[in-house]
Design an enzyme around this catalytic site. Structure first.
Site, PDB file in Angstrom:
ATOM      1  N   HIS A   1       1.007  -1.256   0.030  1.00 48.40           N
ATOM      2  CA  HIS A   1       0.018   0.037  -0.008  1.00 48.40           C
ATOM      3  C   HIS A   1       0.938   1.185  -0.004  1.00 48.40           C
ATOM      4  O   HIS A   1       1.029   1.907  -1.141  1.00 48.40           O
ATOM      5  CB  HIS A   1      -0.739   0.024   1.237  1.00 48.40           C
ATOM      6  CG  HIS A   1      -1.762  -1.137   1.384  1.00 48.40           C
ATOM      7  ND1 HIS A   1      -2.858  -1.407   0.648  1.00 48.40           N
ATOM      8  CD2 HIS A   1      -1.708  -2.341   2.404  1.00 48.40           C
ATOM      9  CE1 HIS A   1      -3.279  -2.448   1.189  1.00 48.40           C
ATOM     10  NE2 HIS A   1      -2.723  -2.904   2.218  1.00 48.40           N
TER      11      HIS A   1
HETATM   12  C1  BDR Z   1      -3.135   0.709   5.129  1.00 46.59           C
HETATM   13  O1  BDR Z   1      -3.525   0.466   6.438  1.00 46.59           O
HETATM   14  C2  BDR Z   1      -2.233   0.244   7.127  1.00 46.59           C
HETATM   15  O2  BDR Z   1      -2.463  -1.144   7.588  1.00 46.59           O
HETATM   16  C3  BDR Z   1      -1.128   0.121   6.178  1.00 46.59           C
HETATM   17  O3  BDR Z   1      -0.170   0.616   6.717  1.00 46.59           O
HETATM   18  C4  BDR Z   1      -1.645   1.182   4.958  1.00 46.59           C
HETATM   19  O4  BDR Z   1      -1.447   2.542   5.166  1.00 46.59           O
HETATM   20  C5  BDR Z   1      -4.020  -0.011   4.170  1.00 46.59           C
HETATM   21  O5  BDR Z   1      -5.493  -0.180   4.202  1.00 46.59           O
END
Ligand code: BDR
Ligand code: CA
Length: 311
Positions: A240
């Site tokens: 992500h």
């Molecule tokens: C987001 O949520 C977190 O767990 C990750 O770091 C990312 O920023 C993904 O949904």
């Protein structure tokens, strides 16, 4: 080279850590500070993890601040199932000696933006609590925000709930404050980050870089994503937060479209859902640029190149 002034707001977090590694290896970025927030793990760990990553990267010049320890309204929800109890599942780094800055992260954000000689880009990788708190305290700072490039939101399906993405779910009220500003925002939602999967082949490519740093990335990414595979049925782990840094470096890896984005803050069923309405784009001065497609191979190539880079 003109270096782009950037403040990174984050909650490391495995994918935040990879994003920080990528950013700290990017001479194009003038990283003014890293501000941490509670999210994937509590603040005491996110600020520690950010300092550990700076030390790992030998970046003693980047100040790290601690921001808000909880969301604006709701109680904190964390994600140890995804990131491990420390937030950096897969690696053990020495206790950091890089000091945490004494000033609160929100007052740093306000002062940095008030005194900025050029607009600053905010790269947000976690819940938007710090950014919203700074905007609430001092709305004039928005004049100095070049744009916000965020990982957050979901157009078609969520991860923490069927409709909400984790960062907006943890602090939907902060998200609402930020989206209502009308400041230029690029939103990298789950719809693109779920296209950026750490396949065994890509992991092998990173391993083949053969540096200590690439091994750290491999150690972080190997256990990461098990829960996403189990709960979301994804084939591999989505990368992500590095998408935010990749967007700053190579925006042509993405396509975007304009839309109005609002965040649900009331309904318990759909809390944190981002409602994306392209039909409203024309009515807005700065429609949110919602990322649509991504060149996933290009993202991994970028990461591989930066891990191989000797500075
Ligand atoms: C987001 O949520 C977190 O767990 C990750 O770091 C990312 O920023 C993904 O949904
Ligand atoms: Ca994050």
């Amino acid at each position: 080279m003109t270096r782009r002034p950037v403040i990174i707001d984050c909650d490391p977090g495995v994918d935040d850590a990879i994003a920080l590694i990528l950013a700290l290896r990017s001479p194009e970025l003038d990283i003014q500070a890293i501000v941490t927030v509670a999210g994937n793990v509590p603040l005491a760990l996110t600020q520690r993890n950010a300092r550990q990553i700076c030390e790992l990267m030998d970046r003693w010049d980047v100040p790290v601040y601690g921001g808000c320890p909880r969301p604006l309204v709701r109680s904190l929800v964390t994600a140890e199932a995804v990131h491990g109890t420390t937030g950096l599942n897969g690696i053990t780094l020495p206790e950091p000696t890089l000091p945490l800055q004494e000033r609160h992260g929100v007052s740093y954000l306000i002062e940095a933006l008030q005194n900025a000689s050029a607009p600053i880009t905010l790269a947000t990788l976690g819940p938007l609590t710090n950014i919203a708190a700074a905007i609430i305290q001092c709305p004039q700072i928005l004049d100095s925000v070049a744009e916000i490039v965020m990982m957050g939101g979901a157009v078609t399906r969520g991860n923490i709930t069927p409709v909400a993405e984790f960062n907006l779910y943890v602090d939907p009220h902060a998200g609402r404050v930020v989206f209502e500003t009308g400041v230029p925002i690029t939103m990298l939602s789950l719809d693109v980050t779920h296209q950026v999967l750490t396949t065994p082949e890509r992991l092998a490519q990173l391993r083949a870089v053969g540096t200590d740093l690439s091994q750290v990335a491999v150690d972080l990414l190997t256990p990461y994503g098990v829960s996403d595979r189990e709960t979301l049925g994804l084939a591999d782990a989505p990368l992500h937060d590095p998408c935010v840094i990749a967007y700053l470096l190579q925006p042509d890896l993405f396509t975007t479209y304009g839309a109005e984005v609002t965040v649900e803050t009331d309904s318990p069923l759909t809390l944190g859902q981002t409602v994306v309405n392209p039909r409203r784009a024309k009515a807005l001065t700065h429609p949110v640029q919602v990322a649509d497609t991504v060149d996933a191979a290009g993202i991994y190539q970028l990461l591989q190149d930066r891990l191989a880079m000797r500075l």
